[in-house]
Design a protein around this motif. Structure first.
Motif, short mmCIF file in Angstrom:
data_model
loop_
_atom_site.label_atom_id
_atom_site.label_comp_id
_atom_site.label_asym_id
_atom_site.label_seq_id
_atom_site.Cartn_x
_atom_site.Cartn_y
_atom_site.Cartn_z
N SER A 162 66.61 59.95 104.72
CA SER A 162 66.86 61.39 104.68
C SER A 162 66.04 62.01 103.56
O SER A 162 65.89 61.42 102.48
CB SER A 162 68.35 61.64 104.42
N SER A 164 66.79 65.26 102.84
CA SER A 164 67.44 66.57 102.76
C SER A 164 67.57 67.07 101.33
O SER A 164 67.41 68.27 101.09
CB SER A 164 68.76 66.58 103.55
N ALA A 167 64.23 68.49 100.41
CA ALA A 167 63.98 69.78 101.05
C ALA A 167 64.81 70.89 100.40
O ALA A 167 64.31 71.98 100.12
CB ALA A 167 64.29 69.70 102.54
N LYS A 168 66.09 70.59 100.12
CA LYS A 168 66.97 71.59 99.51
C LYS A 168 66.44 72.07 98.18
O LYS A 168 66.69 73.19 97.77
CB LYS A 168 68.36 70.97 99.25
N SER A 173 58.60 69.96 102.67
CA SER A 173 58.79 71.05 103.62
C SER A 173 60.02 70.77 104.50
O SER A 173 60.31 69.62 104.82
CB SER A 173 57.56 71.20 104.50
N PRO A 174 60.73 71.83 104.91
CA PRO A 174 61.89 71.66 105.80
C PRO A 174 61.50 70.97 107.10
O PRO A 174 62.29 70.20 107.66
CB PRO A 174 62.35 73.10 106.06
N ALA A 175 60.25 71.20 107.59
CA ALA A 175 59.82 70.58 108.84
C ALA A 175 59.77 69.06 108.71
O ALA A 175 60.24 68.33 109.58
CB ALA A 175 58.44 71.10 109.23
N ALA A 177 61.46 67.25 106.51
CA ALA A 177 62.83 66.78 106.35
C ALA A 177 63.56 66.71 107.69
O ALA A 177 64.29 65.76 107.95
CB ALA A 177 63.58 67.69 105.37
N ALA A 178 63.30 67.68 108.56
CA ALA A 178 63.96 67.71 109.87
C ALA A 178 63.52 66.52 110.71
O ALA A 178 64.33 65.90 111.41
CB ALA A 178 63.65 69.02 110.58
N ALA A 179 62.24 66.16 110.61
CA ALA A 179 61.71 65.04 111.40
C ALA A 179 62.35 63.72 110.96
O ALA A 179 62.58 62.83 111.77
CB ALA A 179 60.20 64.96 111.24
N GLY A 181 65.33 63.55 109.53
CA GLY A 181 66.77 63.65 109.73
C GLY A 181 67.27 63.09 111.05
O GLY A 181 68.45 62.83 111.21
N ILE A 182 66.36 62.85 111.98
CA ILE A 182 66.77 62.31 113.29
C ILE A 182 67.31 60.89 113.11
O ILE A 182 66.72 60.08 112.40
CB ILE A 182 65.56 62.30 114.26
#
Ligand code: X90
Length: 279
Positions: A162, A164, A167-168, A173-175, A177-179, A181-182
């Motif tokens: 993670s 996160s 990113a926080k 970048s949030p992008a 972190a999102a990748a 996070g899966i």
């Protein structure tokens, strides 16, 4: 002649033994909902993680102040130190200001703080190297030169489940972190030349991530040098990587340990960091 070795707490070191120097860790802090978790030997890391999990608001981190560094320097004649990459933290900057102030106040004293362009177990290796060089009886300037040369031969790789908290806090970048996070996806990467997080591979499953780290370590030039592995509640992953390394280099100097507060906060549960020497 009083000699002091200092390192901020992202090196995960609270003690460093030796007969002719003192060691002072300089704690970073994790901040959440008015609470302050000081990353020193008293920090209850599992309790901090539990409270952070329950707490839904914003959390962040803070680097040591100029005053904290000065306190760590104490009254040493010579200070050698290492700080987390200046690309991700203000820690080195505070240390550099403290060093200037110290030299101004005491013109006979010497301070050298390295911007490690890394953190965690790579910083651990660099900090251990100061001890080795100090024992070898080199002059201050020679130690500084040697440590810079050594830094060229040390690396940091990571596997993270993670991003996160990164990113926080605006550090990736949030992008990206999102990748990560899966579910089941791990990001394997390294500390870049400029001291930034460099993602290299997205891996499905831990086994894949561990073998990727090992592959990359060899590509980067690992040939049986020292290795320091630090994990965030993932001893199993650290042991699996150690097994791969020892399979090819049975006599290497390899140590495994847990991440402490700051590294646990950013590497998050499951995270694995590998610091190693290359030829
Ligand atoms: O100043 C502060 O508030 C501290 C900020 C620290 C941010 C980075 C912490 C990294 C901890 C996580 C994985 C390794 C990434 C390596 C990149 C160089 C360890």
């Amino acid at each position: 002649m009083k000699i002091k070795i200092v390192a901020d707490s992202s090196a995960n070191l609270y003690t460093l033994d030796g007969p002719d120097f003192d060691f002072a860790p300089v704690p970073l802090k994790v901040l959440a909902g008015g609470r302050e978790y000081v990353d020193d030997c008293r920090l209850d890391v599992p309790q901090m993680l539990k409270e952070l999990k329950e707490y839904k608001g914003k959390s962040s981190t803070a680097c040591p102040s100029v005053g904290d560094w000065l306190e760590a320097f104490g009254d040493a004649d010579i200070v050698y130190g290492s700080a987390i990459t200046s690309h991700l933290s203000g820690c080195y900057n505070a240390a550099a200001i403290a060093a200037d102030e110290y030299r101004g106040r005491y013109p006979d004293r010497k301070v050298f703080i390295l911007d490690t362009l890394s953190t965690g177990p790579e910083m651990e290796l660099i900090t251990e190297k100061y001890r080795e060089l100090n024992f070898s009886g080199l002059e201050f300037e020679q130690v500084c030169r040697e440590i810079r040369a050594y830094q060229q031969r040390t690396h940091l790789m990571f596997s993270l489940e993670s991003l996160s908290n990164f990113a926080k806090n605006g550090r990736v970048s949030p992008a990206l972190a999102a990748a990560v996070g899966i579910l089941g996806i791990r990001i394997v990467g390294k500390a870049s030349e400029i001291g930034d997080l460099e993602p290299m591979h997205k891996c499905r499953g831990e086994k894949r991530a561990i073998s990727k780290i090992w592959e990359c370590m060899k590509e980067l030039g690992y040939r049986g040098g020292k290795v320091r592995l630090r994990h965030s509640y993932n001893l199993e992953a650290a042991e699996k990587l150690a097994e791969l390394i020892r399979g090819e280099y049975p006599d290497c100097d390899l140590k495994i340990g847990p991440n402490r507060g700051l590294c646990c906060y950013y590497a998050e549960e499951g995270g694995l960091l590998a610091g190693f020497e290359t030829e």
